[in-house]
Motif scaffolding. Structure first.
Motif, PDB file in Angstrom:
ATOM      1  N   THR A   3       0.886  -1.170   0.000  1.00 15.85           N
ATOM      2  CA  THR A   3       0.000   0.000   0.000  1.00 15.85           C
ATOM      3  C   THR A   3       0.916   1.210   0.000  1.00 15.85           C
ATOM      4  O   THR A   3       2.115   1.083   0.107  1.00 15.85           O
ATOM      5  CB  THR A   3      -0.880   0.081   1.281  1.00 15.85           C
ATOM      6  OG1 THR A   3      -0.067  -0.272   2.373  1.00 15.85           O
ATOM      7  CG2 THR A   3      -2.061  -0.832   1.195  1.00 15.85           C
ATOM      8  N   ASP A   4       0.335   2.407  -0.117  1.00 17.07           N
ATOM      9  CA  ASP A   4       1.220   3.563  -0.155  1.00 17.07           C
ATOM     10  C   ASP A   4       1.917   3.680   1.210  1.00 17.07           C
ATOM     11  O   ASP A   4       1.400   3.306   2.242  1.00 17.07           O
ATOM     12  CB  ASP A   4       0.447   4.843  -0.486  1.00 17.07           C
ATOM     13  CG  ASP A   4      -0.642   5.113   0.507  1.00 17.07           C
ATOM     14  OD1 ASP A   4      -1.166   4.130   1.044  1.00 17.07           O
ATOM     15  OD2 ASP A   4      -0.950   6.286   0.757  1.00 17.07           O
ATOM     16  N   ASP A 112     -12.379   0.328  -6.234  1.00 17.47           N
ATOM     17  CA  ASP A 112     -10.989   0.730  -5.974  1.00 17.47           C
ATOM     18  C   ASP A 112     -10.060   0.340  -7.107  1.00 17.47           C
ATOM     19  O   ASP A 112      -8.901   0.745  -7.146  1.00 17.47           O
ATOM     20  CB  ASP A 112     -10.491   0.057  -4.680  1.00 17.47           C
ATOM     21  CG  ASP A 112     -11.368   0.419  -3.495  1.00 17.47           C
ATOM     22  OD1 ASP A 112     -11.630   1.620  -3.324  1.00 17.47           O
ATOM     23  OD2 ASP A 112     -11.819  -0.477  -2.774  1.00 17.47           O
ATOM     24  N   LEU A 252      -0.486   0.193  -8.280  1.00 13.20           N
ATOM     25  CA  LEU A 252      -1.421   0.850  -7.361  1.00 13.20           C
ATOM     26  C   LEU A 252      -1.630   2.316  -7.711  1.00 13.20           C
ATOM     27  O   LEU A 252      -2.695   2.878  -7.480  1.00 13.20           O
ATOM     28  CB  LEU A 252      -0.913   0.747  -5.917  1.00 13.20           C
ATOM     29  CG  LEU A 252      -1.001  -0.642  -5.285  1.00 13.20           C
ATOM     30  CD1 LEU A 252      -0.416  -0.620  -3.885  1.00 13.20           C
ATOM     31  CD2 LEU A 252      -2.446  -1.125  -5.234  1.00 13.20           C
ATOM     32  N   PRO A 282      -5.739  -3.037  -5.011  1.00 10.44           N
ATOM     33  CA  PRO A 282      -5.695  -2.254  -3.769  1.00 10.44           C
ATOM     34  C   PRO A 282      -6.732  -2.715  -2.740  1.00 10.44           C
ATOM     35  O   PRO A 282      -7.776  -3.261  -3.092  1.00 10.44           O
ATOM     36  CB  PRO A 282      -6.027  -0.842  -4.250  1.00 10.44           C
ATOM     37  CG  PRO A 282      -6.843  -1.044  -5.469  1.00 10.44           C
ATOM     38  CD  PRO A 282      -6.422  -2.337  -6.094  1.00 10.44           C
ATOM     39  N   GLU A 283      -6.414  -2.461  -1.480  1.00 11.14           N
ATOM     40  CA  GLU A 283      -7.393  -2.621  -0.404  1.00 11.14           C
ATOM     41  C   GLU A 283      -8.380  -1.456  -0.514  1.00 11.14           C
ATOM     42  O   GLU A 283      -8.142  -0.530  -1.278  1.00 11.14           O
ATOM     43  CB  GLU A 283      -6.650  -2.537   0.940  1.00 11.14           C
ATOM     44  CG  GLU A 283      -5.570  -3.585   1.070  1.00 11.14           C
ATOM     45  CD  GLU A 283      -4.596  -3.279   2.213  1.00 11.14           C
ATOM     46  OE1 GLU A 283      -4.502  -2.108   2.611  1.00 11.14           O
ATOM     47  OE2 GLU A 283      -3.944  -4.220   2.685  1.00 11.14           O
ATOM     48  N   GLN A 285      -9.995   1.992  -0.391  1.00 15.80           N
ATOM     49  CA  GLN A 285      -9.264   3.264  -0.416  1.00 15.80           C
ATOM     50  C   GLN A 285     -10.044   4.399   0.254  1.00 15.80           C
ATOM     51  O   GLN A 285     -11.229   4.267   0.541  1.00 15.80           O
ATOM     52  CB  GLN A 285      -8.985   3.654  -1.883  1.00 15.80           C
ATOM     53  CG  GLN A 285      -8.084   2.671  -2.610  1.00 15.80           C
ATOM     54  CD  GLN A 285      -6.678   2.643  -2.043  1.00 15.80           C
ATOM     55  OE1 GLN A 285      -5.966   3.638  -2.042  1.00 15.80           O
ATOM     56  NE2 GLN A 285      -6.269   1.491  -1.519  1.00 15.80           N
ATOM     57  N   GLN A 287     -12.145   7.747   0.484  1.00 14.86           N
ATOM     58  CA  GLN A 287     -13.157   8.330  -0.412  1.00 14.86           C
ATOM     59  C   GLN A 287     -13.150   9.853  -0.306  1.00 14.86           C
ATOM     60  O   GLN A 287     -13.057  10.394   0.789  1.00 14.86           O
ATOM     61  CB  GLN A 287     -14.565   7.845  -0.007  1.00 14.86           C
ATOM     62  CG  GLN A 287     -14.814   6.369  -0.241  1.00 14.86           C
ATOM     63  CD  GLN A 287     -14.858   5.997  -1.712  1.00 14.86           C
ATOM     64  OE1 GLN A 287     -15.116   6.838  -2.570  1.00 14.86           O
ATOM     65  NE2 GLN A 287     -14.599   4.738  -2.011  1.00 14.86           N
ATOM     66  N   SER A 295     -11.763   7.839   5.586  1.00 12.68           N
ATOM     67  CA  SER A 295     -10.803   6.730   5.530  1.00 12.68           C
ATOM     68  C   SER A 295     -11.502   5.428   5.908  1.00 12.68           C
ATOM     69  O   SER A 295     -12.331   5.419   6.822  1.00 12.68           O
ATOM     70  CB  SER A 295      -9.659   6.959   6.518  1.00 12.68           C
ATOM     71  OG  SER A 295      -8.981   8.137   6.161  1.00 12.68           O
TER      72      SER A 295
END
Length: 535
Positions: A3-4, A112, A252, A282-283, A285, A287, A295
């Motif tokens: 993830t980031d 996502d 991603l 991705p998981e 994300q 919005q 989150s």
């Protein structure tokens, strides 16, 4: 999964295992077939229906409207949830037909990632390009599946080049096809060094997987004819030199797409794609919302409506709002605030979808898509929260490109017609305008096929035969400005003015000249071709 690397906390495991994605493609690239096979591998159905099969076999799970079954196309986006290994997949199947692109556009705000399906013989087609642009605007990660490799298809490098050139995205092969058309035997899995062989005898059978130690393993020669093996070695060597390596972070960020090759109808390559979605997708994300972003790991529940479907069950005049959960852990029976009306709503029978089958959802987590049956309270763009007045943004509504008048064949039934039209307008299936002068309604759509769908649905669901007639107007624009300016403008342009089903003022135009004239003579008024679906 990468993830980031910002300082966001790790997601709760139940949310982290969710993958919410849409499938996008040009009509006929095999999107519905691929959806079916996902459900097959997820254990959700025992046997996949085929869109083009005959009789009973032709009952695909994701196409539930009568027209979809008759024509073998997807008209309405449908949502499906199922488990695969230890992941939870929430899959939204979208219409590929360009006449329904608005439904697809809105669906892409609720996912996502996107899986792009490409036909091996036709490459990137116009509708794929349009949908890809939408993903690009939202920086959605994209995974690519090149379908129909068991038919005569183009050279693999040519397909990859075309995607890179037309869509301006780096492409990295996750698998490499062995032979094409009648010689297509399977793929070499570049990520896991495996040989995947296709069984042509049984379409619903999972492919045989042979673990090998790299491309110089003598085992390869036992399974592949010499000429195909030689071609495979040569092409893979070229691919590894010429094409970029797979960088999960680039995927991603939406700059790179891994591509898998296969044949959905033969259930081949689908499982590898699903593993890929789990590994590189991705998981849930963050919005975008006003006044702050939402989150997924927040403990308070929130979600937004991205689609409304009327009469999914023809026996009940129901409307189901499709809600994407944005944060928290939702439990059945919770009271949520409907932000537009600021009223509490008890969500007592939320449903989870498996296409047209539904079951009661006892709980849902951020990333899930649930259906909330209601009688018109929920509209596209509505946000539901545990009290905080948040509004999810970026859910667009487009000006229609085709306008027609509509009349009930039986003049005594005009009240029924009004009800039916309002329902379709709230669903987002069409725009309905009530002109200030004259009786009747004007219906606006993005593509001509939607008029047919509307006429057939009004007749099937309401027992009302209707006739669409040509209209003097060709397009519609929403009127924005200070209230007194808008009122003055409407009084001067009564014959062009109408209101939409939300009560917003609309300017109906005949020619481009009408729009130019307003811009010239009424600088205080702004005409727009989109409006955000919200309060």
């Amino acid at each position: 999964m990468a993830t980031d690397l910002s300082n966001r906390p790790a997601l709760p495991p139940e949310i982290a295992r969710r993958r919410t994605f849409a499938i996008i493609s040009h009509p006929d690239a095999g999107k519905t077939t691929l959806t079916e096979k996902f459900l097959l591998y997820g254990g959700a159905i025992q046997m996949a229906g085929q869109v083009r099969a005959k009789g009973e076999a032709r009952r695909t799970r994701s196409d539930f409207m009568q027209m979809e079954k008759d024509r073998g196309i997807s008209v309405s986006a449908s949502a499906m949830s199922f488990d695969f290994n230890d992941l939870r997949f929430n899959l939204v199947d979208t219409p590929g037909h360009s006449d329904f692109s608005e439904d697809t556009y809105r669906t892409l705000t609720a996912v996502d990632a996107a899986v792009m399906v490409i036909d091996g013989a036709k490459g990137v087609e116009s509708q794929t390009q349009k949908l890809f642009e939408v993903c690009r605007l939202r920086d959605l990660p994209i995974l690519t599946f090149c379908n129909k490799m068991d038919r005569e298809s183009r050279d693999t490098f040519e397909i990859i080049d075309e995607i890179q050139e037309m869509l301006a995205i780096d492409v990295t092969p996750a698998s490499w096809p062995i032979g094409v058309g009648s010689e297509f035997m399977g793929c070499y899995d570049l990520i896991n060094d495996r040989l995947e062989l296709m069984d042509r005898a049984d379409r619903n059978k999972v492919a045989e997987s042979i673990k090998i130690k790299g491309l110089d393993d003598p085992l390869l020669a036992q399974h592949l004819p010499a000429h195909l093996l030689e071609k495979l070695l040569e092409e893979v060597e070229m691919a590894r030199e010429l094409l970029p390596e797979l960088v999960p972070q680039s995927v991603l960020e939406g700059h790179m797409t891994p591509i898998w090759f296969g044949s959905a109808i033969n259930s081949f390559g689908v499982q590898e794609l699903m593993h890929g979605i789990g590994q590189y997708g991705p998981e849930p994300q963050i919005q975008n919302a006003e006044p702050r972003k939402i989150s997924p790991e927040e403990t308070k529940v929130s979600g937004f409506v991205f689609k409304v479907q009327a009469n999914m069950d023809p026996k009940h005049r129901d409307r189901v709002a499709f809600v994407r959960m944005a944060s928290g852990h939702f439990k059945r029976g919770m009271k949520l605030t409907h932000v537009r009306s600021k009223k509490p709503m008890a969500i007592s029978n939320p449903v989870l979808f498996l296409a047209s089958d539904r079951e009661l959802a006892e709980e849902a987590w951020a990333g899930d898509i649930i259906g909330i049956p209601n009688h018109g309270q929920l509209r596209i763009g509505d946000t539901l929260t545990e009290g905080e007045l948040l509004r999810v943004t970026n859910i667009p509504s487009f000006a229609p490109e085709l306008l027609q008048g509509v009349r009930a064949m039986d003049p005594m039934k005009s009240k029924h017609l009004e009800k039916a039209l309002m329902q379709f307008a709230e669903e987002g299936a069409a725009k309905v305008f009530k002109p200030n002068i004259g009786s009747g309604y004007i219906v606006g759509v993005v593509g001509a096929l939607q008029f047919e769908v509307l006429a057939s649905r009004i007749e099937l669901e309401y027992g009302l035969p209707v006739r669409f007639e040509s209209s003097q107007f060709t397009s519609a624009r929403w009127v924005n400005g200070a209230r007194q300016d808008v009122e003055k403008f409407v009084n001067l342009n009564k014959q062009h003015s109408a209101i939409d089903h939300d009560g917003d003022t609309v300017y109906l135009t005949r020619l481009k000249w009408d729009i130019d004239r307003v811009e010239r003579d009424h600088p205080e008024i702004k005409l727009t071709a989109t409006k955000e679906m919200m309060v």
